[in-house]
Design a protein around this motif. Structure first.
Motif, PDB file in Angstrom:
ATOM      1  N   ARG A  50       0.876  -1.217   0.211  1.00 34.08           N
ATOM      2  CA  ARG A  50       0.018  -0.100  -0.015  1.00 34.08           C
ATOM      3  C   ARG A  50       0.830   1.274   0.087  1.00 34.08           C
ATOM      4  N   ASP A  51       0.339   2.372  -0.618  1.00 34.22           N
ATOM      5  CA  ASP A  51       1.168   3.801  -0.515  1.00 34.22           C
ATOM      6  C   ASP A  51       1.096   4.104   0.708  1.00 34.22           C
ATOM      7  N   ILE A  52       2.094   4.816   0.986  1.00 36.86           N
ATOM      8  CA  ILE A  52       2.504   5.286   2.266  1.00 36.86           C
ATOM      9  C   ILE A  52       1.565   6.524   2.632  1.00 36.86           C
ATOM     10  N   ALA A  53       1.279   6.895   3.976  1.00 35.39           N
ATOM     11  CA  ALA A  53       0.725   8.086   4.320  1.00 35.39           C
ATOM     12  C   ALA A  53       1.666   8.883   4.806  1.00 35.39           C
ATOM     13  N   PHE A  54       1.271  10.232   4.674  1.00 32.89           N
ATOM     14  CA  PHE A  54       1.852  11.164   5.365  1.00 32.89           C
ATOM     15  C   PHE A  54       1.544  10.934   7.043  1.00 32.89           C
ATOM     16  N   ARG A  55       2.331  11.193   7.886  1.00 30.12           N
ATOM     17  CA  ARG A  55       2.139  11.194   9.418  1.00 30.12           C
ATOM     18  C   ARG A  55       2.222  12.358  10.102  1.00 30.12           C
ATOM     19  N   GLY A  56       1.590  13.433   9.245  1.00 25.90           N
ATOM     20  CA  GLY A  56       1.734  14.866   9.824  1.00 25.90           C
ATOM     21  C   GLY A  56       3.176  15.079   9.462  1.00 25.90           C
ATOM     22  N   THR A  57       3.929  15.576  10.607  1.00 26.98           N
ATOM     23  CA  THR A  57       5.212  15.891  10.362  1.00 26.98           C
ATOM     24  C   THR A  57       6.133  14.955  10.940  1.00 26.98           C
ATOM     25  N   SER A  58       5.477  13.755  11.445  1.00 22.91           N
ATOM     26  CA  SER A  58       6.225  12.709  11.812  1.00 22.91           C
ATOM     27  C   SER A  58       6.926  11.840  10.724  1.00 22.91           C
ATOM     28  N   THR A  59       7.987  11.190  10.971  1.00 19.14           N
ATOM     29  CA  THR A  59       8.708  10.334   9.948  1.00 19.14           C
ATOM     30  C   THR A  59       8.754   8.980  10.395  1.00 19.14           C
ATOM     31  N   SER A  60       7.700   8.569  11.404  1.00 14.29           N
ATOM     32  CA  SER A  60       7.874   7.189  12.035  1.00 14.29           C
ATOM     33  C   SER A  60       8.101   6.052  11.038  1.00 14.29           C
ATOM     34  N   LEU A 118      -5.075   9.831   3.950  1.00 14.61           N
ATOM     35  CA  LEU A 118      -5.093   9.633   2.758  1.00 14.61           C
ATOM     36  C   LEU A 118      -6.517   8.666   2.352  1.00 14.61           C
ATOM     37  N   ASN A 119      -6.869   8.066   3.024  1.00 13.54           N
ATOM     38  CA  ASN A 119      -8.092   6.878   2.512  1.00 13.54           C
ATOM     39  C   ASN A 119      -9.265   7.273   3.304  1.00 13.54           C
ATOM     40  N   SER A 120      -9.722   8.417   3.777  1.00 14.59           N
ATOM     41  CA  SER A 120     -10.847   8.733   4.577  1.00 14.59           C
ATOM     42  C   SER A 120     -11.512  10.046   4.312  1.00 14.59           C
ATOM     43  N   ALA A 121     -11.330  10.645   3.107  1.00 14.82           N
ATOM     44  CA  ALA A 121     -11.796  11.981   2.921  1.00 14.82           C
ATOM     45  C   ALA A 121     -12.766  12.054   1.588  1.00 14.82           C
ATOM     46  N   ASN A 179      -0.352  19.370   5.313  1.00 15.35           N
ATOM     47  CA  ASN A 179      -1.364  19.935   6.309  1.00 15.35           C
ATOM     48  C   ASN A 179      -2.620  19.100   6.547  1.00 15.35           C
ATOM     49  N   ILE A 180      -3.297  18.494   5.539  1.00 18.78           N
ATOM     50  CA  ILE A 180      -4.070  17.763   5.691  1.00 18.78           C
ATOM     51  C   ILE A 180      -3.992  16.620   6.522  1.00 18.78           C
ATOM     52  N   CYS A 181      -2.845  15.873   6.436  1.00 14.14           N
ATOM     53  CA  CYS A 181      -2.540  14.787   7.263  1.00 14.14           C
ATOM     54  C   CYS A 181      -2.148  15.543   8.635  1.00 14.14           C
ATOM     55  N   THR A 182      -1.647  16.221   8.954  1.00 20.32           N
ATOM     56  CA  THR A 182      -1.190  16.751  10.202  1.00 20.32           C
ATOM     57  C   THR A 182      -2.629  17.040  10.825  1.00 20.32           C
ATOM     58  N   GLU A 183      -3.557  17.697  10.222  1.00 19.60           N
ATOM     59  CA  GLU A 183      -4.890  17.973  10.726  1.00 19.60           C
ATOM     60  C   GLU A 183      -5.613  16.824  11.126  1.00 19.60           C
ATOM     61  N   PHE A 184      -5.510  15.833  10.208  1.00 20.63           N
ATOM     62  CA  PHE A 184      -6.054  14.442  10.330  1.00 20.63           C
ATOM     63  C   PHE A 184      -5.608  13.767  11.715  1.00 20.63           C
ATOM     64  N   ASN A 185      -4.156  13.685  11.608  1.00 21.83           N
ATOM     65  CA  ASN A 185      -3.414  12.982  12.859  1.00 21.83           C
ATOM     66  C   ASN A 185      -3.568  13.540  14.429  1.00 21.83           C
ATOM     67  N   SER A 186      -4.024  15.194  14.481  1.00 20.67           N
ATOM     68  CA  SER A 186      -4.179  15.456  15.470  1.00 20.67           C
ATOM     69  C   SER A 186      -5.622  15.657  16.326  1.00 20.67           C
ATOM     70  N   GLN A 187      -6.451  14.745  15.523  1.00 23.24           N
ATOM     71  CA  GLN A 187      -7.868  14.456  16.168  1.00 23.24           C
ATOM     72  C   GLN A 187      -7.541  13.811  17.432  1.00 23.24           C
ATOM     73  N   PRO A 188      -8.523  14.183  18.186  1.00 21.70           N
ATOM     74  CA  PRO A 188      -8.484  13.431  19.783  1.00 21.70           C
ATOM     75  C   PRO A 188      -8.702  11.900  19.588  1.00 21.70           C
ATOM     76  N   ARG A 189      -8.083  11.205  20.399  1.00 20.78           N
ATOM     77  CA  ARG A 189      -8.331   9.718  20.601  1.00 20.78           C
ATOM     78  C   ARG A 189      -9.261   9.216  21.475  1.00 20.78           C
ATOM     79  N   ASN A 190     -10.534   9.751  21.393  1.00 22.79           N
ATOM     80  CA  ASN A 190     -11.569   9.302  22.201  1.00 22.79           C
ATOM     81  C   ASN A 190     -13.193   9.394  21.307  1.00 22.79           C
TER      82      ASN A 190
END
Length: 704
Positions: free
Chosen positions: A235-245, A517-520, A693-704
């Motif tokens: 699968r194509d890799i997604a941005f993880r915000g500014t993370s390069t994990s 990348l797969n939920s919009a 920016n799209i991915c950073t915003e997505f990854n900053s969503q609360p985990r609840n």
């Protein structure tokens, strides 16, 4: 007379000396003129496909074409077209010519530019780069007349003037063996070289010969035809915000050394999409890192003989890994109860190729795979295998086990299907003996849905022994109670079989499978006014295509829609019109330039009604508006209505676009949602930033 004779002898010797000297010089010249045969490469050949670290090659005419993509300036990412990069750098022009290519290390960023008629694109990072220079050999360097290619397609193996198509597997290297035309003196003794077939280990670039070079082409073709076909897609890799994990599950993870991994093409084309980023075979992998885990595995990758292959429960297509507790603290009796529980889960799931697949990792001091996703294809075989699992013993190192699964379990070679959500269910007796928070976070960022089943949790008097309080909330995919089940006693574990199965099969709630990348649902609102012009409008469409191709497009993943506007509005295509990346890109290309005025406010209202009102409830609604001027109507009220309806708005202004309007259209904060460029040719600069920016915003969503 004697003097005359001496003079004659001297003259004769001198003449012979001159003749020999001249002959030697001529021979030397001929030797110097004898040039190494320079192999020719095609326009679409990318540097990453050629294994040789340094080579001279000849480019054909006509390589200056937008379909031969280039990434970078001066130093290029290795999945750029070699020949078009040479044109971009000014080494050759569109008539072709010889070039020298040198492979160098990957870079953290590649800058796009327009040079010599070629537009190169920007790229955040890539694992390998190359330099292009004039096609003259460097002193002391021996250049190959044969280029070694790594390919996932059938290969044309050239030898002399002959060409044979050799069907190969995904890991078969193609070699172009081109021999210079022999001189008459050597022609009789010259034999046609025979192409060789080699396979490439997925975790290294060192070739390992597996087929003895044949003496005839027929033998070679037959040997190559036996090569195993490729496996599932990467699968194509997604941005993880500014993370390069680098622990992302979409990165091709290496084998741990004990397992026998089947050959997998290092860069495979994603199923259902032409490619990632540049629609090329190579996949862009930001932050690529290969792990050396140090863990062992006793997994057998070749499936055991099955009694039958079941289609399974098609309403529960998930890839499951159960982490079973093998620590000494659980005891033999409870370990047996745990196996009975897993057997009942396997039966209730309905294991099969079109439904859920299940593997098991047992953990103690160290984790090890009992069997992977493709080992068993029906519930009966799986239950029998579970019954035979022996207890490992040791501590309860859950954190190590989660790291192991994240890096090693969900591989294509292990049966990972890519399109199915990845789910890990952790069974814990009491509490872990190591920390789980960091390992769980990396797994979640990789798109893995983590469930915890805890049995006989720590009593009040025992809680002081727990290394990481609230470890379940720190580990699970969401802290809303859906991902965790606490069982008071091992003897009541069987009661949670059905609730657990129902939860892991509820694909709509497996939110950790959702990435940026797969939920919009992404709606482009495109200014087609007269001030844009035909040429610039095509540049805008290329900008739209470059953004779209970054996303995983399907009915269930990201969907794309488009509206064009002037004074009026036109729905170019809706979210449900196209379900593949290729169809979306083709539709973008077909959009015709309209021409007219600029009513941006009305266009936003139209997009809200015609596009976003029909967006799926579980999709993030993203609007990307591109305009080159001030609107004839008000944009603030329509933009506010869009924001209130959950639309995340990005505005991209060009040339005469009004900054105040761009900020009003954009979702807050403005600086992360609005962009401005002075000319259309610079739009490409914001492709990566916008997606990040799209991915950073997505990854900053609360985990609840």
């Amino acid at each position: 007379a004697l003097l005359t004779m001496k003079a004659t002898v001297i003259a004769t010797f001198f003449g012979l000396f001159l003749i020999c000297t001249y002959a030697a010089k001529e021979a030397t010249k001929k030797m110097k003129k004898a040039k190494l045969y320079v192999p020719q490469i095609d326009c679409d050949v990318k540097a990453g496909k050629i294994i040789n670290p340094e080579f001279i090659a000849k480019c054909p005419p006509g390589c200056q074409d937008v379909k031969h993509r280039v990434y970078g300036t001066d130093i290029y990412a290795s999945f750029s077209s070699v020949c078009n990069a040479a044109i971009h750098s000014g080494i050759i022009d569109n008539t072709g010519g010889k070039i020298l290519v040198q492979k160098v290390a990957g870079h953290s960023g590649y800058r796009g530019s327009f040079s010599n008629g070629v537009r190169s694109l920007s790229l955040p990072r890539w694992r390998e780069s190359f330099l292009v220079s004039e096609g003259k050999p460097r002193k002391g360097v021996t250049y190959p007349s044969t280029l070694e290619y790594s390919s996932s397609k059938s290969t044309a193996v050239k030898s002399g003037n002959d060409c044979v198509n050799v069907p190969t597997g995904d890991a078969v290297r193609k070699e172009y063996r081109t021999s210079p035309v022999p001189t008459p003196a050597t022609q009789m003794a010259t034999t046609t070289p025979t192409p060789t077939t080699t396979t490439t280990d997925p975790s290294t670039t060192t070739p390992k010969p597996t087929t003895t070079p044949a003496t005839t082409r027929t033998t070679t073709v037959a040997a190559a035809a036996k090569t195993r076909p490729g496996l599932h897609r990467v699968r194509d890799i997604a941005f993880r915000g500014t993370s390069t994990s680098a622990s992302n599950r979409n990165i091709l993870r290496p084998n741990t050394g004990v397992q026998r991994q089947e050959p997998v093409a290092a860069f495979q084309r994603a199923a259902g999409s032409p490619a990632h980023l540049a629609m090329e075979t190579d996949s862009w992998k930001p932050g690529l890192s290969l792990f050396d885990t140090g863990f062992s595995s006793k997994e057998e990758l070749n499936p055991k003989p099955l009694e039958s292959i079941s289609q399974g429960n098609s309403n529960c297509k998930v890839d499951l890994s159960f982490l079973m507790d093998g620590s000494w603290s659980i005891g033999k009796r409870r370990f047996q109860l745990q196996k009975q529980f897993l057997g009942k889960v396997a039966q209730a799931l309905g294991i099969g190729s079109a439904g859920p697949l299940m593997g098991i990792v047992q953990y103690g001091d160290e984790p090890s795979t009992e069997f992977n996703l493709k080992t068993y294809a029906n519930s009966k075989d799986l239950r029998n295998a579970i019954e035979k699992i022996p207890q490992k013993g040791g501590l309860s190192n859950v954190g190590k086990a989660l790291s192991f699964v994240n890096k090693n379990f969900f591989l294509d070679a292990n049966g990972n299907r890519g399109g199915a959500p990845n789910v890990v269910v952790v069974i814990v007796d009491g509490w872990p003996t190591d920390r789980v928070e960091d390992a769980s976070r990396l797994a979640r960022e990789s798109g893995i849905n983590i469930f915890f089943v805890t049995i006989e949790a720590a009593a009040e008097s025992e809680k002081r022994n727990v290394i990481e309080p609230n470890f379940v909330d720190k580990a699970v995919c969401r802290t809303n109670g859906f991902y965790s089940i606490n069982v008071p006693s091992w003897f009541s574990l069987h009661k949670v079989v059905q609730p657990l199965v129902k939860r892991v099969c509820d694909a709509d709630r497996l939110v950790c499978s959702k990435t940026c990348l797969n939920s919009a649902d992404i709606g482009f609102v495109i200014d087609g006014s007269s001030s844009v012009g035909t040429s610039n409008f095509h540049t805008v469409l290329q900008f739209v295509a470059n953004i779209s191709k970054e996303f995983e497009i399907s009915d269930t993943d990201t969907r794309i829609g488009a509206v064009q506007y002037t004074y009026e509005q036109r729905l170019e295509f809706s979210f449900d019109k196209y379900s593949t990346k290729q169809d979306v890109l083709s539709a973008i290309k077909r959009i015709g330039y309209w021409s007219g005025g600029t009513s941006t406010g009305a266009a936003i209202s139209y997009a809200l009604e015609q596009l976003f009102s029909k967006s799926k409830p579980n999709k993030r609604k993203i609007m990307i508006l591109i305009t080159d001027g001030r609107s004839y109507d008000d944009v603030r009220v329509p933009a506010m209505a869009a924001h209130q309806n959950g639309v995340i708005a990005y505005s991209v202004g060009v040339a005469w676009a009004a900054q105040d309007e761009l900020e009003a259209i954009a979702t807050d904060p403005d600086k992360e949602h609005s962009f401005f460029v002075d000319e259309f040719d610079n739009l490409y600069r914001f492709v990566n930033q916008l997606i990040q920016n799209i991915c950073t915003e997505f990854n900053s969503q609360p985990r609840n």
